[in-house]
Structures are given as structure tokens and as C-alpha cells.
Design a protein around this motif. Structure first.
Motif, PDB file in Angstrom:
ATOM      1  N   MET A   1      56.366  15.922  89.148  1.00  0.00           N
ATOM      2  CA  MET A   1      55.879  16.449  87.737  1.00  0.00           C
ATOM      3  C   MET A   1      55.256  15.329  86.906  1.00  0.00           C
ATOM      4  N   GLU A   2      54.123  15.623  86.279  1.00  0.00           N
ATOM      5  CA  GLU A   2      53.443  14.890  85.416  1.00  0.00           C
ATOM      6  C   GLU A   2      54.223  14.190  84.358  1.00  0.00           C
ATOM      7  N   LYS A   3      53.965  12.843  83.988  1.00  0.00           N
ATOM      8  CA  LYS A   3      54.431  12.080  82.971  1.00  0.00           C
ATOM      9  C   LYS A   3      53.687  11.985  82.058  1.00  0.00           C
ATOM     10  N   ILE A   4      54.179  11.734  80.678  1.00  0.00           N
ATOM     11  CA  ILE A   4      53.449  11.471  79.401  1.00  0.00           C
ATOM     12  C   ILE A   4      52.603  10.022  79.642  1.00  0.00           C
ATOM     13  N   ARG A   5      53.282   9.153  80.300  1.00  0.00           N
ATOM     14  CA  ARG A   5      52.455   7.909  80.640  1.00  0.00           C
ATOM     15  C   ARG A   5      51.138   8.102  81.225  1.00  0.00           C
ATOM     16  N   ASP A   6      50.921   9.145  81.952  1.00  0.00           N
ATOM     17  CA  ASP A   6      49.810   9.414  82.881  1.00  0.00           C
ATOM     18  C   ASP A   6      48.766  10.106  81.920  1.00  0.00           C
ATOM     19  N   ILE A   7      49.132  10.768  80.838  1.00  0.00           N
ATOM     20  CA  ILE A   7      48.066  11.505  79.876  1.00  0.00           C
ATOM     21  C   ILE A   7      47.760  10.908  78.737  1.00  0.00           C
ATOM     22  N   MET A   8      48.666  10.062  78.286  1.00  0.00           N
ATOM     23  CA  MET A   8      48.693   9.501  76.808  1.00  0.00           C
ATOM     24  C   MET A   8      47.617   8.697  76.536  1.00  0.00           C
ATOM     25  N   ARG A  86      55.051  18.898  80.885  1.00  0.00           N
ATOM     26  CA  ARG A  86      55.770  20.208  80.652  1.00  0.00           C
ATOM     27  C   ARG A  86      56.568  20.180  79.102  1.00  0.00           C
ATOM     28  N   GLU A  87      57.531  19.274  79.284  1.00  0.00           N
ATOM     29  CA  GLU A  87      58.642  19.011  78.239  1.00  0.00           C
ATOM     30  C   GLU A  87      57.840  18.923  76.755  1.00  0.00           C
ATOM     31  N   ALA A  88      56.796  17.849  76.791  1.00  0.00           N
ATOM     32  CA  ALA A  88      56.136  17.459  75.601  1.00  0.00           C
ATOM     33  C   ALA A  88      55.285  18.536  75.220  1.00  0.00           C
ATOM     34  N   ALA A  89      54.683  19.299  76.214  1.00  0.00           N
ATOM     35  CA  ALA A  89      54.069  20.698  75.411  1.00  0.00           C
ATOM     36  C   ALA A  89      54.931  21.699  74.926  1.00  0.00           C
ATOM     37  N   ARG A  90      56.167  21.748  75.528  1.00  0.00           N
ATOM     38  CA  ARG A  90      56.912  22.541  74.838  1.00  0.00           C
ATOM     39  C   ARG A  90      57.585  22.107  73.604  1.00  0.00           C
ATOM     40  N   LEU A 114      46.986  17.775  72.031  1.00  0.00           N
ATOM     41  CA  LEU A 114      46.662  18.988  73.092  1.00  0.00           C
ATOM     42  C   LEU A 114      45.645  18.811  73.985  1.00  0.00           C
ATOM     43  N   GLY A 115      44.586  18.045  73.347  1.00  0.00           N
ATOM     44  CA  GLY A 115      43.423  17.701  73.899  1.00  0.00           C
ATOM     45  C   GLY A 115      43.613  16.957  75.094  1.00  0.00           C
ATOM     46  N   ASP A 116      44.611  16.025  75.266  1.00  0.00           N
ATOM     47  CA  ASP A 116      44.929  15.310  76.371  1.00  0.00           C
ATOM     48  C   ASP A 116      45.251  16.044  77.495  1.00  0.00           C
ATOM     49  N   PHE A 117      46.007  17.183  77.247  1.00  0.00           N
ATOM     50  CA  PHE A 117      46.334  17.915  78.346  1.00  0.00           C
ATOM     51  C   PHE A 117      45.207  18.927  79.134  1.00  0.00           C
ATOM     52  N   ALA A 118      44.498  19.232  78.167  1.00  0.00           N
ATOM     53  CA  ALA A 118      43.102  19.910  78.623  1.00  0.00           C
ATOM     54  C   ALA A 118      42.272  19.120  79.209  1.00  0.00           C
ATOM     55  N   VAL A 119      41.936  18.119  78.803  1.00  0.00           N
ATOM     56  CA  VAL A 119      40.986  16.958  79.385  1.00  0.00           C
ATOM     57  C   VAL A 119      41.537  16.747  80.835  1.00  0.00           C
ATOM     58  N   ARG A 120      42.504  16.335  81.121  1.00  0.00           N
ATOM     59  CA  ARG A 120      43.171  16.177  82.155  1.00  0.00           C
ATOM     60  C   ARG A 120      43.364  17.171  83.113  1.00  0.00           C
ATOM     61  N   HIS A 121      43.233  18.302  82.702  1.00  0.00           N
ATOM     62  CA  HIS A 121      43.207  19.602  83.666  1.00  0.00           C
ATOM     63  C   HIS A 121      44.763  19.500  84.331  1.00  0.00           C
ATOM     64  N   ALA A 127      49.108  23.648  77.829  1.00  0.00           N
ATOM     65  CA  ALA A 127      48.305  23.304  76.690  1.00  0.00           C
ATOM     66  C   ALA A 127      47.858  24.529  76.158  1.00  0.00           C
ATOM     67  N   GLY A 128      47.361  25.304  76.677  1.00  0.00           N
ATOM     68  CA  GLY A 128      46.734  26.884  76.338  1.00  0.00           C
ATOM     69  C   GLY A 128      48.076  27.391  75.601  1.00  0.00           C
ATOM     70  N   GLU A 129      49.088  27.434  76.411  1.00  0.00           N
ATOM     71  CA  GLU A 129      50.681  28.211  75.520  1.00  0.00           C
ATOM     72  C   GLU A 129      50.578  27.509  74.158  1.00  0.00           C
ATOM     73  N   ALA A 130      50.605  26.165  74.283  1.00  0.00           N
ATOM     74  CA  ALA A 130      51.243  25.382  73.045  1.00  0.00           C
ATOM     75  C   ALA A 130      50.227  25.798  71.977  1.00  0.00           C
ATOM     76  N   LEU A 131      48.828  25.538  72.288  1.00  0.00           N
ATOM     77  CA  LEU A 131      47.581  25.797  71.260  1.00  0.00           C
ATOM     78  C   LEU A 131      47.857  27.280  70.720  1.00  0.00           C
ATOM     79  N   SER A 132      47.842  28.304  71.716  1.00  0.00           N
ATOM     80  CA  SER A 132      48.028  29.633  71.316  1.00  0.00           C
ATOM     81  C   SER A 132      49.162  29.809  70.362  1.00  0.00           C
ATOM     82  N   ASP A 133      50.467  29.090  70.703  1.00  0.00           N
ATOM     83  CA  ASP A 133      51.700  29.156  69.899  1.00  0.00           C
ATOM     84  C   ASP A 133      51.438  28.613  68.491  1.00  0.00           C
ATOM     85  N   ILE A 134      50.588  27.559  68.555  1.00  0.00           N
ATOM     86  CA  ILE A 134      50.360  26.740  67.282  1.00  0.00           C
ATOM     87  C   ILE A 134      49.646  27.579  66.317  1.00  0.00           C
ATOM     88  N   SER A 135      48.317  28.037  66.934  1.00  0.00           N
ATOM     89  CA  SER A 135      47.192  28.709  66.246  1.00  0.00           C
ATOM     90  C   SER A 135      47.839  30.105  65.671  1.00  0.00           C
TER      91      SER A 135
END
Length: 143
Positions: A1-8, A86-90, A114-121, A127-135
Motif C-alpha cells: 500500500m502506498e504511503k504518504i511519504r511517497d506522494i507528499m 487510503r487512510e489519508a484520503a479517508r 488532494l491534487g497530490d493523489f491525482a497527479v501521482r495517479h 482522491a475522487g471520492e474525497a473530492l466528491s465528498d468535500i464538494s
């Protein structure tokens, strides 16, 4: 599973409690960002967003020289570098936030948006779920 250190983002610009709202706004403009962490003696003490400036400063007719401390959010949701993406997005969806400071103890070591999730694919669906919920919640709040 991807860690925050990899995308932050590691190299995070911050302001201090000595800065005023105007100085924070100028830094936001220079860096083209919507949030600036507030650090005091290497300790993360708050976050100020462009929205905070509009709602808590401008809309309440406070001067641009207002102390950052009066405008910033001080109750922060944070994660550690080894938090799973996944936990960070939640957390972002649950707390309706677009940016999440990354800390070691009280020290700011990075930030993830949120952009960091999307940019890294890496976790587009999360990220889409989080953005959708926030919006969705922002739209509900506006009506």
C-alpha cells in the motif's frame, strides 16, 4: 500500500505567528497555493487558507494587518509519513479538508493535498471520492 511519504510535498513553505494576514496572502500569491502552515519554534500550530482569509478576516472587516493567530485554524488533522494513502484520503473526506499536514511529533515535515493523489495517479479513486465528498458538503453548506 502506498504511503504518504511517497506522494507528499516535502519542501513546505510556512509562516510564523509573527506574520500578519497580509504577509500570508502575499506568500500564497507568490507560491500559487491556497494554504500556508503556521509554525512556531519548529512546531506546527495552525493552518491558514485562502478561505480563512476571506471568511474570518475580509468578511468580518478585520484589517490585513490582523495577527495570523486570530484567523488561522488551530485544530488540525494531521498524518505521519508512514500513514497509508487510503487512510489519508479517508481523513480528508471525513473532515472535509483538501490539505493534510504531515508531522513527526509536532514538527511539520510535509503536506499532502488532494491534487497530490491525482497527479501521482496512485489513488485516483480515493482522491475522487474525497473530492466528491468535500464538494458535496460545500454545496450543501452554500444552500
Amino acid at each position: 500500500m502506498e504511503k504518504i511519504r511517497d506522494i507528499m510535498t516535502n519542501d513546505v513553505e510556512s509562516c510564523s505567528l509573527l506574520d500578519n494576514v497580509y504577509e500570508v496572502a502575499v506568500k500564497m500569491k507568490e507560491l500559487n497555493v491556497g494554504a500556508i502552515p503556521i509554525v512556531d519554534n519548529d512546531k506546527l500550530v495552525g493552518m491558514i487558507t485562502d478561505r480563512d482569509i476571506v471568511l474570518r478576516c475580509v468578511a468580518e472587516k478585520h484589517p490585513a494587518s490582523s495577527k495570523v493567530e486570530d484567523i488561522m485554524s488551530s485544530h488540525l488533522v494531521t498524518v505521519k509519513k508512514d500513514t497509508e494513502s487510503r487512510e489519508a484520503a479517508r481523513l480528508m473526506a471525513e473532515h472535509q479538508i483538501r490539505r493534510l499536514p504531515v508531522v513527526e511529533g509536532d514538527k511539520l515535515v510535509g503536506i499532502v493535498s488532494l491534487g497530490d493523489f491525482a497527479v501521482r495517479h496512485l489513488t485516483d479513486e480515493q482522491a475522487g471520492e474525497a473530492l466528491s465528498d468535500i464538494s458535496k458538503h460545500e454545496n450543501e453548506a452554500q444552500h
